[in-house]
Write a protein that holds these residues in place. Structure first.
Motif, short mmCIF file in Angstrom:
data_model
loop_
_atom_site.label_atom_id
_atom_site.label_comp_id
_atom_site.label_asym_id
_atom_site.label_seq_id
_atom_site.Cartn_x
_atom_site.Cartn_y
_atom_site.Cartn_z
N MET A 1 112.14 36.11 -7.15
CA MET A 1 110.92 35.34 -7.28
C MET A 1 111.11 33.92 -7.91
O MET A 1 111.93 34.14 -9.14
N PRO A 2 110.74 33.03 -7.39
CA PRO A 2 111.04 31.67 -8.33
C PRO A 2 110.51 31.83 -9.69
O PRO A 2 109.48 31.95 -9.72
N ILE A 3 111.47 31.11 -10.52
CA ILE A 3 111.31 31.13 -11.97
C ILE A 3 109.97 30.22 -12.25
O ILE A 3 109.03 30.85 -13.08
N PHE A 4 109.69 29.18 -11.41
CA PHE A 4 108.30 28.36 -11.51
C PHE A 4 107.13 29.21 -11.36
O PHE A 4 106.11 29.00 -12.27
N PHE A 5 107.40 30.15 -10.39
CA PHE A 5 106.12 30.98 -9.91
C PHE A 5 105.96 32.10 -11.39
O PHE A 5 104.56 32.44 -11.67
N ILE A 9 102.74 32.22 -13.81
CA ILE A 9 101.65 33.71 -14.00
C ILE A 9 101.60 33.83 -15.60
O ILE A 9 100.52 34.27 -16.02
N ALA A 10 102.79 33.78 -16.22
CA ALA A 10 102.99 34.06 -17.63
C ALA A 10 102.10 33.05 -18.36
O ALA A 10 101.33 33.68 -19.08
N VAL A 11 101.90 31.72 -17.94
CA VAL A 11 101.11 30.94 -18.71
C VAL A 11 99.75 31.15 -18.55
O VAL A 11 98.68 31.26 -19.36
N GLN A 12 99.20 31.63 -17.15
CA GLN A 12 97.89 32.04 -16.88
C GLN A 12 97.48 33.24 -17.80
O GLN A 12 96.25 33.46 -18.21
N VAL A 13 98.19 34.13 -18.02
CA VAL A 13 98.08 35.39 -18.67
C VAL A 13 97.62 35.00 -19.97
O VAL A 13 96.72 35.64 -20.48
N ILE A 14 98.65 34.36 -20.58
CA ILE A 14 98.37 33.87 -22.03
C ILE A 14 97.37 33.31 -22.20
O ILE A 14 96.46 33.49 -23.18
N GLU A 25 85.05 33.29 -21.64
CA GLU A 25 85.33 33.80 -20.58
C GLU A 25 85.04 32.77 -19.35
O GLU A 25 85.70 33.05 -18.04
N ARG A 26 84.21 32.10 -19.66
CA ARG A 26 83.79 31.14 -18.45
C ARG A 26 84.92 30.05 -18.08
O ARG A 26 84.78 29.70 -17.04
N TRP A 27 86.11 30.12 -18.98
CA TRP A 27 87.34 29.34 -18.46
C TRP A 27 88.10 30.18 -17.63
O TRP A 27 88.98 29.66 -16.99
N LEU A 28 87.98 31.45 -17.32
CA LEU A 28 88.67 32.31 -16.56
C LEU A 28 88.94 31.98 -14.88
O LEU A 28 90.07 31.87 -14.45
N PHE A 29 87.53 31.38 -14.49
CA PHE A 29 87.84 30.79 -13.32
C PHE A 29 88.83 29.37 -13.03
O PHE A 29 89.49 29.44 -12.18
N ILE A 30 88.69 28.73 -14.15
CA ILE A 30 89.62 27.25 -14.04
C ILE A 30 90.92 27.97 -14.17
O ILE A 30 91.80 27.31 -13.56
N ILE A 31 91.18 28.66 -15.13
CA ILE A 31 92.82 29.29 -15.42
C ILE A 31 93.28 29.92 -14.14
O ILE A 31 94.37 29.75 -13.88
N ILE A 32 92.40 30.89 -13.61
CA ILE A 32 93.15 31.57 -12.37
C ILE A 32 92.93 30.60 -10.98
O ILE A 32 94.14 30.64 -10.47
N PHE A 33 92.29 29.94 -10.67
CA PHE A 33 92.21 29.36 -9.66
C PHE A 33 92.71 27.84 -9.61
O PHE A 33 93.04 27.24 -8.42
N PHE A 34 92.96 27.33 -10.77
CA PHE A 34 93.68 26.11 -10.86
C PHE A 34 95.18 25.97 -11.23
O PHE A 34 95.58 25.15 -11.58
#
Length: 243
Positions: A1-5, A9-14, A25-34
């Protein structure tokens, strides 16, 4: 699995966890999809301002500003005095001068505070005694320390009783210095007084008495709680070097 990927994922989880925990929670859409772009936006808009307002971060930031600009506090105190010329603001600036090692400036400013209801103010006299002592004007320090002792008697803070003992010692008045150190030992004011008392005895040729006191610094500290041992560590290390 590429390190960048994986990093993405780690940054999105944090960011996602932070958003949920802080009610964003309103930010979850932007965090996940962008992905990383969304996380960067969230970081600068929401996460970073929160970080700046954390007490620990503010403290670290304040320390950094002092390191980069050591005169910053003094400028603030001068500005405060310019806005409101009061005894309290003069004393605050004089205290700042002492912390900065500008002892003459501190003395000059403290002197302007000794008037009216502040003519016998203990806080101003404490500042004057410190400034004179560190400027090596021990006669001046003695003058204000004795006034402080007369005003406060047994209520005089231990650190200024210790400063009086050190002042007598610097002036060559060993008898009064010994008396002040002995009085401090009776008050259980910490190991610095015991160490300095022992050091003075050693200078006077009373070697065995001094050695016993150096050993007492070590023994007394060993049986005390951890916080006391930590606070007195400097004097224990110095005492060990004398034995």
């Amino acid at each position: 699995m590429p390190i960048f990927f994986v990093l993405s994922i780690a940054v999105q989880v944090i960011c996602g966890i932070h958003a949920v925990k802080t009610g964003r929670e309103r930010w979850l859409f932007i965090i996940i999809f962008f992905s990383l772009v969304g996380c960067l936006i969230y970081f600068f808009v929401e996460f970073l301002p929160d970080l700046r307002h954390q007490p620990a971060t503010q403290k670290a930031g304040s320390g950094l500003f002092k390191l980069l600009d050591p005169g910053r506090d003094l400028r603030g105190l001068r500005d405060q005095l310019t806005r409101t010329d009061s005894i309290n603001n003069r004393k605050a600036l004089a205290d700042g001068y002492v912390r900065a090692g500008l002892f003459k400036d501190a003395i000059d400013l403290y002197q302007t505070c000794l008037r009216g209801t502040y003519v016998d103010d203990p806080g101003i006299m404490e500042g004057l005694s410190l400034a004179h002592f560190f400027q090596e004007n021990y006669a001046g320090a003695k003058q204000y320390l004795l006034q402080l002792k007369e005003l406060q008697a047994e209520k005089t803070p231990h650190e200024f009783k210790l400063l009086l003992a050190r002042t007598y010692e610097e002036l060559g008045d060993r008898e009064n210095a010994l008396n002040e150190y002995m009085n401090l030992l009776r008050l259980h004011s910490g190991e610095e007084a015991r160490y300095r008392y022992a050091l003075l005895l050693k200078k006077m040729g009373r070697t065995q008495e001094a050695r016993d006191l150096f050993q007492a610094v070590i023994n007394e500290t060993r049986i005390q709680p951890k916080f006391y041992r930590r606070a007195q560590k400097k004097w224990v290390e110095l005492a060990k070097k004398e034995i």
